[in-house]
Design a protein around this motif. Structure first.
Motif: not given
Length: 253
Positions: A47-51, A117-123, A127-134
């Protein structure tokens, strides 16, 4: 994308790396396409992504290429054949669909972090809540010390579509033990020795972001002595688990 002398030089180097009779490194690409496609299922499972948000990429061993998810395609429609092969400038080498909108960011990371050797991006939500607060996620759990070796840092705000995000990732993680960065007002980017390791870091990032958030609702989390963090990180990275190429660090037990 337009070519410049640096890009042309890398293209010539790739051509020199091709197999006899001009064939591309087919088996490596086919295997990685399958792995990267399958790993997108882990983003959904945890459950790391939606849509259609989020993406996984993996570097092709021995070649200046990487495999990444196509842009805007539903997760249940992804397949190995749908994965896109790009060069390290983000140009499409193989694939019928347009690559992820984060392709330039992934390409920048691969160019400037050869150990990755690998890169991942999630929303992922917490974790996004922390990112929104910077705000960095403080290292207040042994599981964080194990996996990240420090707080999970925050990278700068950057626009999507060019290599600005990639620059922020590289600059933030330079000299940092964490394989994860929270890009401000955006989301999680993780790196690893391969695509699977980067996915694991993304899973662990969301798990500890959630736990620390809940802890702060109850009071002030207790800090861990930096020397203890160092010892925990060293043990987990170098001693913990089964040793050998066919097994890995799959849990914290």
């Amino acid at each position: 994308m337009s070519s410049n002398p640096r890009q042309q030089q890398r293209r010539r180097e790739r051509e020199q790396q091709q197999e006899p009779h001009g064939r591309r490194p087919g088996p490596d690409v086919a295997d990685l396409r399958r792995q990267v496609s399958d790993l997108h299922g882990e983003l959904v499972r945890y459950q790391l992504v939606v849509w259609t948000a989020g993406n996984v990429s993996g570097r092709v061993p021995g070649h200046d290429l990487f495999v990444i998810k196509p842009s805007g395609v539903d997760y249940d429609r992804l397949s190995p054949d749908a994965m896109i092969v790009c060069d390290l400038d983000g140009n499409v080498v193989e694939g019928e669909l347009a690559p992820s909108s984060d392709t330039a960011a992934h390409a920048y990371v691969y160019r400037h972090m050869p150990e990755v050797g690998g890169v991942v991006h999630t929303h992922s939500t917490y974790a996004c809540a922390w990112a929104a607060r910077g705000e960095p996620v403080p290292c207040v759990l042994t599981a964080m010390a194990d996996e990240f070796g420090a707080e999970i840092p925050v990278g700068p705000f950057a626009m999507i579509g060019d290599d600005s995000i990639g620059r922020g990732i590289v600059e933030t993680l330079a000299g940092h033990r964490s394989p994860a960065v929270l890009m401000q007002n955006h989301g999680v980017f993780t790196v690893g020795a391969d695509a699977r390791a980067a996915v694991k870091a993304a899973v662990m990032c969301e798990d500890v972001a959630r736990s620390v958030h809940i802890s702060r609702q109850l009071g002030v989390p207790l800090s861990i002595d930096p020397a203890a963090i160092d010892r925990l990180h060293d043990r987990y990275q170098n001693v913990y688990g089964q040793q050998g190429p066919s097994v890995g660090k799959e849990s914290q037990a």
